[in-house]
Enzyme design. Structure first.
Site, PDB file in Angstrom:
ATOM      1  N   ASN A 142      -6.892  -2.966  14.518  1.00  0.00           N
ATOM      2  CA  ASN A 142      -8.309  -3.100  14.163  1.00  0.00           C
ATOM      3  C   ASN A 142      -8.544  -4.263  13.194  1.00  0.00           C
ATOM      4  OD1 ASN A 142      -7.331  -2.197  11.721  1.00  0.00           O
ATOM      5  ND2 ASN A 142      -8.576  -0.350  11.629  1.00  0.00           N
ATOM      6  N   ASP A 189       0.817  -1.207   0.000  1.00  0.00           N
ATOM      7  CA  ASP A 189       0.000   0.000   0.000  1.00  0.00           C
ATOM      8  C   ASP A 189       0.859   1.270   0.000  1.00  0.00           C
ATOM      9  OD1 ASP A 189       0.963  -0.428   2.602  1.00  0.00           O
ATOM     10  OD2 ASP A 189      -0.996  -0.928   3.404  1.00  0.00           O
ATOM     11  N   GLU A 197      -9.538  -1.892   5.518  1.00  0.00           N
ATOM     12  CA  GLU A 197     -10.041  -1.537   6.839  1.00  0.00           C
ATOM     13  C   GLU A 197     -11.338  -2.285   7.139  1.00  0.00           C
ATOM     14  OE1 GLU A 197      -8.136   0.013   8.750  1.00  0.00           O
ATOM     15  OE2 GLU A 197      -7.625   2.062   8.140  1.00  0.00           O
ATOM     16  N   HIS A 201      -7.001  -4.758  10.230  1.00  0.00           N
ATOM     17  CA  HIS A 201      -6.745  -4.551   8.795  1.00  0.00           C
ATOM     18  C   HIS A 201      -5.516  -5.343   8.349  1.00  0.00           C
ATOM     19  CE1 HIS A 201      -4.154  -0.670   9.563  1.00  0.00           C
ATOM     20  NE2 HIS A 201      -3.368  -1.713   9.459  1.00  0.00           N
TER      21      HIS A 201
HETATM   22  P1  PGA Z   1       2.656  -1.925  12.470  1.00  0.00           P
HETATM   23  O1  PGA Z   1       1.461  -1.854  11.427  1.00  0.00           O
HETATM   24  O2  PGA Z   1       3.572  -2.964  11.944  1.00  0.00           O
HETATM   25  O3  PGA Z   1       3.271  -0.565  12.435  1.00  0.00           O
HETATM   26  O4  PGA Z   1       2.043  -2.300  13.780  1.00  0.00           O
HETATM   27  C1  PGA Z   1       0.854  -3.041  11.029  1.00  0.00           C
HETATM   28  C2  PGA Z   1      -0.277  -2.725  10.098  1.00  0.00           C
HETATM   29  O5  PGA Z   1      -0.931  -1.694  10.285  1.00  0.00           O
HETATM   30  O6  PGA Z   1      -0.535  -3.530   9.188  1.00  0.00           O
END
Ligand code: PGA
Length: 251
Positions: free
Chosen positions: A136, A67, A143, A138
C-alpha cells in the site's frame, strides 16, 4: 531517485550489504536504520556472511529499527525486536549499547517516541536507512491516508498491512496487533542516504507509483522523490511496471 534492478533478491541483498560494509569500513561509526519483514532476509544473510568472514567491522555499527508493534517487545513472539535478535543482532553479537529499538510495551508511548527521536539525534542522525515498502506504499509503518506525521508516533495499521503480517502470528489476523510505533516521515527523510529494497510482483504497482507518479500522502513512499540521495534496489518482478528509462541494471 536512482533505480537499480537486480537479477535476484539475493543480488539485491548483497548490494545493500556491500553499501553497509563500505560505510562501516570508513568508520568510526555508521548509524543505520533497519527494517524487518521478508524483504531484508537476503540482506541480513549477506551481513551474517560478511561477519562470519571477518569482513564487517562490527564495532562500527549502531542500529535503530524502523518500528515495533504496540504491546510487543524484546523476547515476545511476533515482535520485530525478536526477529532482529534472531536474524541479525544475535548472530553478529552486537552489544546492547549498539542497538536502539522502539519498545512497544512502554507504558507511556508518547514518551517512548520522544525518547527515540532524541536518541537518533544524539547519535548524529542516521547515515543510511534501509527501507522495505508495503504493497500500500507505506514506509516504516507510515500508512497511506489524508495526512502523514513527521516524527516517531503511534500508527493505526491498515487491514492490508496487518494481513501482510499474519505469517508471524500463526496465520491468525486477529492476533496481529492493530497499532504500531514507527519513526515518522521526517525521521526517514532526515537520514543522509536512503536505500529502499523491493522484491516480488506484489510490489510492482507501488514501485511504479513511487518512481513515476505524484507525491501524495496516499503513497507515503512517493515522498522519497524529495530526498536527494535515494537508491531503489528492486528485483525484476518488482520493477516490472517501470518504463525502461527509469532504471538501470545493478552493476
Ligand atoms: P515485507 O514488508 O518486506 O514483508 O514485504 C515490507 C514493508 O511492509 O515495509
Amino acid at each position: 531517485m536512482r533505480v537499480f534492478v537486480a537479477e535476484s533478491e539475493q543480488a539485491a541483498g548483497r548490494w545493500v550489504a556491500d553499501a553497509v560494509r563500505d560505510r562501516a569500513v570508513r568508520g568510526p561509526q555508521v548509524v543505520l536504520g533497519l527494517p524487518t519483514g521478508r524483504t531484508p532476509v537476503p540482506l541480513y544473510a549477506a551481513m551474517r556472511d560478511d561477519a562470519a568472514r571477518g569482513r564487517l567491522p562490527l564495532a562500527a555499527l549502531r542500529t535503530f529499527n524502523l518500528d515495533e508493534y504496540v504491546g510487543l517487545g524484546r523476547g515476545d513472539a511476533g515482535s520485530f525486536r525478536t526477529e532482529m535478535d534472531t536474524t541479525l543482532f544475535g548472530p553478529l553479537r552486537l552489544s546492547d549499547a549498539q542497538i536502539d529499538f522502539l519498545d512497544g510495551r512502554a507504558a507511556d508511548l508518547a514518551a517512548e517516541c520522544a525518547r527515540y527521536e532524541a536518541a537518533i539525534a544524539e547519535a548524529g542522525g542516521m547515515d543510511l536507512i534501509v527501507l522495505g515498502i508495503g504493497r500500500n506504499g507505506h514506509i516504516a509503518f507510515n500508512e497511506p491516508g489524508a495526512s502523514l506525521q513527521a516524527r516517531t508516533h503511534v500508527e493505526t495499521l491498515t487491514e492490508s498491512s496487518r494481513a501482510a503480517s499474519v505469517a508471524a502470528f500463526g496465520g491468525r489476523l486477529d492476533a496481529v496487533p492493530t497499532t504500531a510505533v514507527t519513526i515518522g516521515m521526517g525521521t526517514i527523510l532526515g537520514a543522509r542516504s536512503v536505500v529502499l529494497v523491493a522484491a516480488g510482483a506484489s510490489k510492482a504497482d507501488v514501485i511504479r507509483g513511487m518512481v513515476t507518479g505524484a507525491v501524495t500522502t496516499w503513497l507515503p513512499a512517493s515522498f522519497l522523490q524529495l530526498h536527494t540521495d535515494v537508491t531503489v534496489v528492486a528485483d525484476r518482478a518488482a520493477a516490472e511496471g517501470l518504463p525502461p528509462e527509469a532504471w538501470q541494471p545493478l552493476a
